[in-house]
Design a protein around this motif. Structure first.
Motif, PDB file in Angstrom:
ATOM      1  N   ARG A   1      -9.543   5.286  10.589  1.00  0.00           N
ATOM      2  CA  ARG A   1     -10.285   6.444  10.081  1.00  0.00           C
ATOM      3  C   ARG A   1      -9.712   6.915   8.743  1.00  0.00           C
ATOM      4  NH1 ARG A   1     -13.478   9.825  13.311  1.00  0.00           N
ATOM      5  NH2 ARG A   1     -14.706   8.491  14.692  1.00  0.00           N
ATOM      6  N   TYR A   2      -8.397   6.761   8.579  1.00  0.00           N
ATOM      7  CA  TYR A   2      -7.742   7.187   7.343  1.00  0.00           C
ATOM      8  C   TYR A   2      -6.689   6.149   6.970  1.00  0.00           C
ATOM      9  CZ  TYR A   2      -5.053   9.692   3.896  1.00  0.00           C
ATOM     10  OH  TYR A   2      -4.417  10.017   2.731  1.00  0.00           O
ATOM     11  N   TRP A   3      -6.579   5.888   5.662  1.00  0.00           N
ATOM     12  CA  TRP A   3      -5.576   4.936   5.175  1.00  0.00           C
ATOM     13  C   TRP A   3      -4.970   5.501   3.897  1.00  0.00           C
ATOM     14  CZ3 TRP A   3      -4.342   0.111   7.415  1.00  0.00           C
ATOM     15  CH2 TRP A   3      -3.465  -0.679   6.677  1.00  0.00           C
ATOM     16  N   GLY A   4      -3.683   5.815   3.930  1.00  0.00           N
ATOM     17  CA  GLY A   4      -2.992   6.323   2.755  1.00  0.00           C
ATOM     18  C   GLY A   4      -1.782   5.466   2.438  1.00  0.00           C
ATOM     19  N   GLU A   5      -1.599   5.160   1.160  1.00  0.00           N
ATOM     20  CA  GLU A   5      -0.468   4.339   0.734  1.00  0.00           C
ATOM     21  C   GLU A   5       0.489   5.174  -0.107  1.00  0.00           C
ATOM     22  OE1 GLU A   5      -1.893   0.831  -1.207  1.00  0.00           O
ATOM     23  OE2 GLU A   5      -2.826   0.042   0.618  1.00  0.00           O
ATOM     24  N   LEU A   6       1.771   5.110   0.233  1.00  0.00           N
ATOM     25  CA  LEU A   6       2.813   5.863  -0.445  1.00  0.00           C
ATOM     26  C   LEU A   6       3.834   4.880  -1.003  1.00  0.00           C
ATOM     27  CD1 LEU A   6       3.344   8.242   2.593  1.00  0.00           C
ATOM     28  CD2 LEU A   6       1.646   8.479   0.795  1.00  0.00           C
TER      29      LEU A   6
ATOM     30  N   LEU B   1       0.306   5.603   5.781  1.00  0.00           N
ATOM     31  CA  LEU B   1      -0.158   6.628   6.704  1.00  0.00           C
ATOM     32  C   LEU B   1      -1.534   6.194   7.194  1.00  0.00           C
ATOM     33  CD1 LEU B   1      -0.055   9.386   8.102  1.00  0.00           C
ATOM     34  CD2 LEU B   1      -1.001  10.377   6.021  1.00  0.00           C
ATOM     35  N   ILE B   2      -1.657   5.936   8.493  1.00  0.00           N
ATOM     36  CA  ILE B   2      -2.887   5.385   9.055  1.00  0.00           C
ATOM     37  C   ILE B   2      -3.389   6.304  10.166  1.00  0.00           C
ATOM     38  CG2 ILE B   2      -3.939   3.383  10.170  1.00  0.00           C
ATOM     39  CD1 ILE B   2      -1.598   1.705   9.096  1.00  0.00           C
ATOM     40  N   GLY B   3      -4.636   6.746  10.053  1.00  0.00           N
ATOM     41  CA  GLY B   3      -5.256   7.561  11.094  1.00  0.00           C
ATOM     42  C   GLY B   3      -6.260   6.730  11.882  1.00  0.00           C
TER      43      GLY B   3
ATOM     44  N   ARG C   1       4.225  16.868  -2.839  1.00  0.00           N
ATOM     45  CA  ARG C   1       3.150  16.833  -1.871  1.00  0.00           C
ATOM     46  C   ARG C   1       2.296  15.624  -2.198  1.00  0.00           C
ATOM     47  NH1 ARG C   1       6.240  19.887  -1.062  1.00  0.00           N
ATOM     48  NH2 ARG C   1       6.190  22.107  -0.653  1.00  0.00           N
ATOM     49  N   PHE C   2       2.156  14.710  -1.283  1.00  0.00           N
ATOM     50  CA  PHE C   2       1.323  13.571  -1.620  1.00  0.00           C
ATOM     51  C   PHE C   2       0.055  13.489  -0.796  1.00  0.00           C
ATOM     52  CE2 PHE C   2       2.581  11.511   2.188  1.00  0.00           C
ATOM     53  CZ  PHE C   2       3.946  11.585   2.303  1.00  0.00           C
ATOM     54  N   LEU C   3      -0.139  14.398   0.126  1.00  0.00           N
ATOM     55  CA  LEU C   3      -1.355  14.347   0.939  1.00  0.00           C
ATOM     56  C   LEU C   3      -1.680  15.733   1.460  1.00  0.00           C
ATOM     57  CD1 LEU C   3      -3.496  12.617   2.491  1.00  0.00           C
ATOM     58  CD2 LEU C   3      -1.901  12.646   4.392  1.00  0.00           C
TER      59      LEU C   3
END
Length: 444
Positions: free
Chosen positions: A141-146, A153-155, A367-369
């Motif tokens: 549902r969510y994919w964030g790359e840091l 970060l995976i939802g 803050r990245f998200l």
């Protein structure tokens, strides 16, 4: 830090509300007093009635002392002019919202830098990139790359036969510490979980992990990755046009819009895409365009309600992946509870991007998200900080936070109970909205 936000529209107001929860000197500038009155009494910030492109107004708000000047009115020319003036008057960094990809071209970008515009925010471009990420990682549902993809970060929404369902975190069927459950979204509530919290069917679970363990996260969630090639998009909005312009070679894209003039313009602008003039809320129109043959469906009209309903209809036709643009923040939680797939929101994306710029201005305050009702922070650990006094399992950390990952030099690792945080580390922290100020005291 002193931050001046020029423009009390949707993006500026949302950003001001979020930053007002933190220890920042925030001034919101706009010439519409009614907009300022809505936010003035409820949040920890100052409002100022004045023109965003007026030298006098910018001097009145003390822009010469501003660490960050953010121009996010709906008008890109005003934002560029305003940022240029603010820079000349002494602002340390400037950010301007734009809605034209021409400004992103390298030669043009250098002209804007010479004028004093340090950073550009193009919400439609951010949304298009977010959609492409969701299509490539369509089981999430969510994919964030840091950290350039070193930390993920995976939802994931849990259903099917996932062994995590009805299982307490401390009893998860894993033998190694390859991922961290950082948050759980259940109905309209976000939970920062502890070991005794139980995962339920239809929860959206947010994992922090690293690239080698993506397959393990997918397996424990009982998810399969699909190859997406054919996309049906509803609404010829700026997001749709930007996505089609960027990714028409990667995907076969058909766009349905009910505005004939817009369709004619898109036919010229996007020769590699199919353009259909019709009402996508009409089920017969969807049938005529063989909706059941598509790998993904995107509802990107200007109406959040239309987008939600369209995705529900697409699901009934059996489309595997659906994406809805939900710009009304009040609808986000409800939309996520429905079976409509991925939701995107330009305001949250723009805020997240500006948080990254905030990191450049003040490395102790990253803050990245920004999720709808939770925050993810990357916080620098100062000398003699309370967080360094003992291993994590022996610290009595406050309610509403979890330590997810640790960045030490070039090494990135997940935090466990035995992790001992040191001065100079960066720690990835999940917290409920409005609690970050209390949490930062542990790191300073």
């Amino acid at each position: 830090m002193k931050i001046v936000i020029a423009g009390a529209g949707e993006v500026g107001t949302h950003l001001a509300k979020m930053l007002s929860n933190e220890d920042q000197d925030i001034i919101l500038l706009d010439n519409n007093q009614a907009r300022l009155d809505v936010i003035d009494s409820n949040y920890n910030l100052m409002t100022w009635n004045g023109s965003t492109s007026s030298f006098d107004s910018l001097r009145d708000v003390g822009v010469a002392d501003a660490d960050l000047y953010i121009a996010v009115t709906p008008y890109e020319t005003k934002n560029i002019t305003s940022s240029a003036i603010a820079k000349r008057l002494g602002a340390r960094k400037t950010v301007a919202r734009i809605d034209n990809s021409e400004f992103l071209i390298s030669d043009n970008r250098s002209v804007l830098r010479d004028m004093g515009v340090d950073h550009l925010i193009y919400p439609e471009n951010l949304a298009a990139q977010e959609i492409a990420m969701a299509l490539r990682h369509n089981w999430a549902r969510y994919w964030g790359e840091l950290h350039e993809g070193a930390l993920l970060l995976i939802g994931v929404k849990l259903h099917g036969d996932s062994p995590m369902i009805d299982c307490k975190l401390k009893d998860l069927p894993v033998t190694t510490h390859d991922f961290h459950v950082a948050a759980i979204k259940r109905n309209n509530e976000t939970i920062i979980p502890g070991g005794n919290d139980e995962i339920k069917r239809d929860d959206i679970v947010y994992f922090i992990t690293t690239p080698p363990y993506i397959q393990e996260v997918r397996n424990i969630c009982d998810k399969k990755k699909r190859v997406i090639k054919k996309i049906l998009a509803v609404g010829g909005s700026p997001i749709t046009r930007r996505f089609a312009n960027l990714y028409n070679e990667e995907f076969h894209i058909k766009i349905i819009d009910n505005d004939r003039d817009n369709c004619e313009a898109m036919a010229t602008m996007l020769p590699n895409c199919e353009i259909v003039c019709g009402d996508a809320l009409d089920i017969e129109v969807l049938r005529e365009n063989n909706i059941y043959q598509y790998d993904a469906f995107m509802a990107l009209t200007d109406s959040s309600e239309t987008n939600i309903l369209s995705c529900l209809t697409a699901k009934e036709f059996g489309v595997p992946k659906t994406i809805a643009d939900v710009e009304n923040l009040q609808f986000l939680s409800q939309a996520e509870n429905l079976n409509i797939g991925t939701t995107i929101n330009k305001k949250l994306l723009a805020s997240s991007h500006i948080y990254q710029i905030l990191l450049d201005a003040d490395e102790t305050n990253s803050r990245f998200l920004a999720l709808a009702d939770a925050e993810v922070a990357e916080i620098y650990v100062k000398k003699n900080a309370r967080i360094t006094k003992a291993p994590v399992k022996d610290l009595r950390l406050p309610f509403g936070m979890t330590l997810a990952a640790l960045v030490r030099g070039n090494d990135i690792s997940l935090v466990s109970g035995n992790s001992h945080i040191q001065e100079g580390d960066y720690v990835v922290v999940f917290s409920l909205s409005g609690t970050i100020k209390k949490i930062e005291k542990w790191f300073s």
